[in-house]
Design an enzyme around this catalytic site. Sequence first.
Site, PDB file in Angstrom:
ATOM      1  N   LYS A  13       0.822  -1.205   0.000  1.00  0.00           N
ATOM      2  CA  LYS A  13       0.000   0.000   0.000  1.00  0.00           C
ATOM      3  C   LYS A  13       0.859   1.259   0.000  1.00  0.00           C
ATOM      4  CE  LYS A  13      -2.346  -0.718   3.507  1.00  0.00           C
ATOM      5  NZ  LYS A  13      -2.534  -0.493   4.855  1.00  0.00           N
ATOM      6  N   ARG A  88      -9.925   1.943   8.871  1.00  0.00           N
ATOM      7  CA  ARG A  88      -9.484   0.571   9.090  1.00  0.00           C
ATOM      8  C   ARG A  88     -10.524  -0.267   9.798  1.00  0.00           C
ATOM      9  NH1 ARG A  88      -3.714   1.082   9.047  1.00  0.00           N
ATOM     10  NH2 ARG A  88      -2.651  -0.899   9.276  1.00  0.00           N
ATOM     11  N   ARG A 123      11.212  -7.349   5.851  1.00  0.00           N
ATOM     12  CA  ARG A 123      11.154  -5.908   5.590  1.00  0.00           C
ATOM     13  C   ARG A 123      12.118  -5.117   6.477  1.00  0.00           C
ATOM     14  NH1 ARG A 123       5.561  -2.617   5.338  1.00  0.00           N
ATOM     15  NH2 ARG A 123       5.443  -3.042   7.570  1.00  0.00           N
ATOM     16  N   ARG A 156      11.102  -3.024  11.897  1.00  0.00           N
ATOM     17  CA  ARG A 156      10.097  -2.396  12.757  1.00  0.00           C
ATOM     18  C   ARG A 156       9.653  -3.383  13.837  1.00  0.00           C
ATOM     19  NH1 ARG A 156       5.712  -0.034   8.691  1.00  0.00           N
ATOM     20  NH2 ARG A 156       4.320  -0.949  10.198  1.00  0.00           N
ATOM     21  N   ARG A 167      -1.332  -8.862  13.223  1.00  0.00           N
ATOM     22  CA  ARG A 167      -1.790  -7.762  12.367  1.00  0.00           C
ATOM     23  C   ARG A 167      -2.656  -8.277  11.223  1.00  0.00           C
ATOM     24  NH1 ARG A 167       3.643  -5.347  10.708  1.00  0.00           N
ATOM     25  NH2 ARG A 167       2.506  -3.968   9.321  1.00  0.00           N
TER      26      ARG A 167
HETATM   27  P1  ATP Z   1       2.109  -1.359   6.263  1.00  0.00           P
HETATM   28  O1  ATP Z   1       3.307  -0.751   6.896  1.00  0.00           O
HETATM   29  O2  ATP Z   1       2.400  -2.413   5.294  1.00  0.00           O
HETATM   30  O3  ATP Z   1       1.166  -0.324   5.775  1.00  0.00           O
HETATM   31  P2  ATP Z   1       0.249  -1.682   8.335  1.00  0.00           P
HETATM   32  O4  ATP Z   1      -0.807  -1.147   7.429  1.00  0.00           O
HETATM   33  O5  ATP Z   1      -0.123  -2.727   9.312  1.00  0.00           O
HETATM   34  O6  ATP Z   1       1.430  -2.176   7.457  1.00  0.00           O
HETATM   35  P3  ATP Z   1       0.655   0.947   9.329  1.00  0.00           P
HETATM   36  O7  ATP Z   1      -0.387   1.432   8.394  1.00  0.00           O
HETATM   37  O8  ATP Z   1       1.977   1.559   9.270  1.00  0.00           O
HETATM   38  O9  ATP Z   1       0.945  -0.599   9.194  1.00  0.00           O
HETATM   39  O10 ATP Z   1       0.052   1.033  10.814  1.00  0.00           O
HETATM   40  C1  ATP Z   1       0.798   0.615  11.920  1.00  0.00           C
HETATM   41  C2  ATP Z   1      -0.096   0.478  13.118  1.00  0.00           C
HETATM   42  O11 ATP Z   1      -0.720   1.750  13.415  1.00  0.00           O
HETATM   43  C3  ATP Z   1      -1.264  -0.478  12.957  1.00  0.00           C
HETATM   44  O12 ATP Z   1      -0.897  -1.809  13.193  1.00  0.00           O
HETATM   45  C4  ATP Z   1      -2.229   0.055  14.013  1.00  0.00           C
HETATM   46  O13 ATP Z   1      -1.831  -0.343  15.316  1.00  0.00           O
HETATM   47  C5  ATP Z   1      -2.031   1.558  13.922  1.00  0.00           C
HETATM   48  N1  ATP Z   1      -2.991   2.183  12.995  1.00  0.00           N
HETATM   49  C6  ATP Z   1      -2.715   2.760  11.803  1.00  0.00           C
HETATM   50  N2  ATP Z   1      -3.832   3.226  11.213  1.00  0.00           N
HETATM   51  C7  ATP Z   1      -4.850   2.938  12.054  1.00  0.00           C
HETATM   52  C8  ATP Z   1      -6.255   3.134  12.019  1.00  0.00           C
HETATM   53  N3  ATP Z   1      -6.876   3.746  10.984  1.00  0.00           N
HETATM   54  N4  ATP Z   1      -6.993   2.681  13.062  1.00  0.00           N
HETATM   55  C9  ATP Z   1      -6.426   2.078  14.105  1.00  0.00           C
HETATM   56  N5  ATP Z   1      -5.111   1.851  14.213  1.00  0.00           N
HETATM   57  C10 ATP Z   1      -4.321   2.271  13.201  1.00  0.00           C
HETATM   58 MG    MG Z   2       0.529   1.430   6.225  1.00  0.00          MG
END
Ligand code: ATP
Ligand code: MG
Length: 210
Positions: A13, A88, A123, A156, A167
Amino acid sequence: MRLILLAAPGAGKGTQAEKLSKHFDIPTISTGAILRQNIKDGTELGKVVKGLIDKGQLVPDDVMIQLMNDRLSADDCKNGFILDGFPRTLTQAEALDHSDIKIDKVLNIDVPDEKIIARLSGRLECSKCATTFHKEYRKPAVDGVCDICGGELVVRDDDKPETVKKRLATYHEQTEPLLHFYADKGMLRTAHGQEEISDTTKEVLKVLED
Ligand code: ATP
Ligand code: MG
């Protein structure tokens, strides 16, 4: 273009968001990046969310909704934006739906779980500029050093294997239902994550034309 990117963690993403930002000349709003910056800066928000993120749990809906309402009303979002990481949960999607913020399209990048686990477990992320690399699929020119800014590459905390599984489970339970939510509104477009980043981008741009 006001676009939501929906995909499992590790589906690429963030990488596609960067490409789309350049293509459409609009900012990417990455909730993960905003939250991690707050943790780094030791803000009140950072203190609240650190434990949750390290365990692979979601930040509470009310916290996220408030944060994004503020962020999306900033000047740089006037001509459009790409949302990476919000909404989310159904509660977040409904709050966005009932707000003044209009969304044009929702993009899903489809990647099977097995591939996601393989990708996330190798990663690496730059500790300075947050660009991501991979031990096998996107090696930096020099081991452990960021190609872009020379910063140190690190794993990370939430990319540890147990947390990755958690996750993914959280994604299937809480975020996957949003695909139906937006499909019912006729807003959902789906592309398939491929080995080559540029192949995925091609398909993404194509499905967004409809
Ligand atoms: P990637 O890095 O591949 O995007 P990811 O989507 O799990 O993986 P991030 O989007 O970086 O990771 O988000 C990291 C963490 O931040 C999530 O695991 C969650 O704990 C928190 N987080 C991020 N966005 C939200 C959201 N919209 N609602 C609740 N928690 C969130
Ligand atoms: Mg992300």
